[in-house]
Write an enzyme that holds these catalytic residues in place. Structure first.
Site, short mmCIF file in Angstrom:
data_model
loop_
_atom_site.label_atom_id
_atom_site.label_comp_id
_atom_site.label_asym_id
_atom_site.label_seq_id
_atom_site.Cartn_x
_atom_site.Cartn_y
_atom_site.Cartn_z
N ARG A 30 0.84 -1.19 0.00
CA ARG A 30 0.00 0.00 0.00
C ARG A 30 0.88 1.25 0.00
NH1 ARG A 30 -3.95 2.58 4.71
NH2 ARG A 30 -4.99 4.07 3.32
N HIS A 31 0.35 2.33 -0.55
CA HIS A 31 1.05 3.60 -0.53
C HIS A 31 1.31 4.07 0.90
CE1 HIS A 31 -2.64 5.60 0.71
NE2 HIS A 31 -3.27 4.92 -0.24
N ARG A 34 -0.74 9.73 3.68
CA ARG A 34 -1.26 10.71 2.72
C ARG A 34 -2.18 11.70 3.42
NH1 ARG A 34 -6.46 9.33 2.63
NH2 ARG A 34 -7.11 7.15 2.48
N ARG A 101 -0.24 9.22 -5.44
CA ARG A 101 0.37 8.70 -4.21
C ARG A 101 0.97 7.31 -4.40
NH1 ARG A 101 -5.06 9.28 -3.41
NH2 ARG A 101 -6.34 7.42 -3.12
N ASP A 292 -5.21 0.25 0.04
CA ASP A 292 -5.73 -0.67 1.06
C ASP A 292 -6.75 -1.62 0.44
OD1 ASP A 292 -7.59 1.33 0.62
OD2 ASP A 292 -7.79 1.89 2.72
#
Length: 556
Positions: A30-31, A34, A101, A292
């Site tokens: 996942r990124h 943010r 992102r 996610d």
């Protein structure tokens, strides 16, 4: 010296234990941290507060992903020598969703994994004061990304998701159980209506703000936040409770992961491989930068993210590792075997061609969800404009940049940590889509009729009426078009595959697979330890607040 030798022995045991040799690695993550994707109506931190805009990777997020890259480097390069110490285009390939992102997260991971090597052979440093080099990241438009977009590009998935909030027993029970709390939060937050479906309009910005240590309103105390996080987690799990929704959201991804392993088997065993497939899957490391929703859908297929599982929804920089091993094969054999034959043959072998040899191959799956340690310069109070007066916590961090803190995931039927490849494929192949694009474009009326709460007799009445209306509308459109344009070009009709049932998998009700539907004890699924009488708060203010009707899409 002794500690060094002990460390080397430990990692040799990881990647060469009992003649197991690591052949390929696939990582989905996942990124990083943010800014919120949206803000709720009465949020004290509106969109102007976030200087770089909504949904953007922050400095903390960049550093989280950088540390994930260094973790991968330490585990698979420095200690095991599975990967080269410097970037090689034939060794790694990276794909990301087409979102700022995730693209930035992919670059941040690669910066930690492959700093430029300035050895005599490599000479990768191109600017002495910049410890970075460009590495390609691949992507495609979101509306056609059925691999990583986890249902957001799939109309049928969205249709089924809407049915959950109105027809699923657990969703209905949660809305009833916490009606008083939801009414209170509706008045305070301005989110109208406030229910399990619209929960994320409040929870997403709340998580972002708490992560940045921003002061929360008094009505969001620790008890309420804990409950909202549990309900947020339940909301995620309901999205992937049904087999068809797992197929639509992550079926294409798990199929590609199996294809990567299968091509590696064909390469080792000397079977013919088409040049197109070999070029696509030849790399030792495949990395996917997603969201996610990408990870939760995949974890659901792996039976690790069910209603009763202890695993929570993925935190920033969470990752799933698929390690693919061969057994009882020496490096000398593998090296010579690969060189002796012509890989590029137009004949593309099937799974059955190498079935007898697949007993020598195994899969290990790890999940990392603990947030990685922030750099010290981000913990200074000068970096935060506001302090969290209530000291609300979301998740206790796991400290130590070299502590990978991975959890081994075991599929049903896999008794050992090394899951036989055939067992792995047999389990996950139930969620392979036949044609993901066609399946995602199924008509809403068919999915409506297949819902368990709808009567087929009603559908036989509704469908002809719906079809007649479509014909009349099309006829009227053609007449108008014919008047305005004398020449009419005819179009072809697209084929429509029959829709599989929403809750039926291979002719069996999903309750046989999970034991969760119609469970008399399902009330325990959303009981929160240590929280009592939360559904009947006595001190909630009922002030009138303005709001709007809005429901967020899946966080992609």
């Amino acid at each position: 010296m002794f500690n060094f030798l002990l460390t080397c022995f430990f990692f040799i045991r990881i990647f060469r234990a009992d003649n197991y040799i690591l052949e390929s690695l696939t990582i989905i993550y996942r990124h990083g941290d943010r800014s919120p994707v949206w803000v709720y109506p009465n949020d004290r931190y509106d969109k102007t507060y976030w200087s770089n805009g909504l949904g953007q990777l922050t400095k903390v997020g960049i550093q989280q992903e950088y540390i994930l890259g260094t973790l991968i480097k330490n585990r698979y390069t420095n200690n095991s020598q599975f990967l080269n110490t410097s970037y090689k285009s034939e060794e790694i390939i990276i794909r990301s969703t087409d979102v700022d992102r995730t693209l930035m997260s992919a670059q941040s991971v690669l910066t930690g994994l492959y700093p430029p090597n300035n050895s005599y052979e490599e000479q990768q440093v191109w600017k002495p004061d910049l410890n970075w080099q460009p590495i390609p990241v691949h992507t495609i438009p979101l509306n056609s990304d059925y691999l990583l977009n986890a249902g957001a590009a799939c109309p049928l998935f969205k249709t089924m998701e809407e049915q959950i909030w109105t027809k699923d027993d657990i969703a209905i029970d949660v809305n009833k159980k916490y009606m008083d709390l939801f009414n209170f939060l509706q008045n305070e937050s301005g989110v109208v209506p406030f229910n399990l479906k619209s929960l994320d309009i409040l929870v997403d910005p709340m998580i972002c703000e708490i992560s940045h240590n921003l002061t929360q309103p008094k009505w969001l105390n620790q008890t309420t936040v804990d409950l909202l996080l549990e309900l947020h987690n339940l909301r995620f799990k309901l999205n992937y409770k049904y087999p068809k929704m797992q197929t639509l959201s992550a079926g294409a991804l798990i199929h590609e992961i199996v294809d990567i392993m299968d091509i590696k088997i064909k390469e080792i065993e000397g079977h013919n491989i088409s040049e197109k497939k070999y070029t696509k899957y030849k790399h030792k490391l495949h990395m996917y930068s997603g969201h996610d929703t990408t990870l939760t859908a995949l974890l659901s297929i792996l039976n690790a993210f069910t209603l009763n599982s202890v695993i929570k929804s993925p935190y920033y920089s969470a990752a799933i590792f698929f390690e693919f091993y061969s057994k009882n094969r020496s490096n000398e054999y593998l090296s010579s075997h690969r060189k002796e034959r012509d890989l590029f043959n137009t004949i593309d072998g099937s799974y059955e061609n190498v079935k007898d040899n697949k007993k020598n191959y195994f899969v290990k799956i790890f999940y990392k969800n603990s947030p990685l340690k922030y750099f010290e310069n981000l913990t200074n109070s000068s970096e935060r404009e506001a302090r969290n007066e209530n000291q609300i916590e979301i998740m206790k961090p796991s400290y130590g940049e070299t502590d990978d803190n991975m959890v081994l995931l075991k599929l049903p039927g896999c008794l050992d940590e090394y899951c036989p490849f055939e067992t792995f494929v047999s389990y996950v192949s139930k969620r392979f889509p036949t044609d993901i694009e066609k399946e995602c474009q199924q008509m809403f009326i068919l999915s409506y009729c297949h819902s368990t709460r709808n009567n087929w007799a009603t559908c036989f009445i509704v469908f002809p009426i719906f079809l007649l209306m479509c014909i009349l509308l099309c006829s009227w459109g053609l007449i108008v078009w014919a008047i305005k344009r004398p020449i009419i070009q005819s179009g072809s009709n697209s084929d429509l595959d029959p829709l599989n049932s929403l809750i039926v998998d291979n002719g069996q009700d999903i309750s046989e697979n999970t034991g969760l539907i119609n469970d008399k004890n399902r009330d325990s699924i959303f009981k929160i330890p240590g929280i009592t009488n939360i559904s009947n708060p006595s001190n909630y203010s009922q002030g009138s607040k303005s709001g709007y009707t809005a429901v967020p899409t899946s966080e992609y």
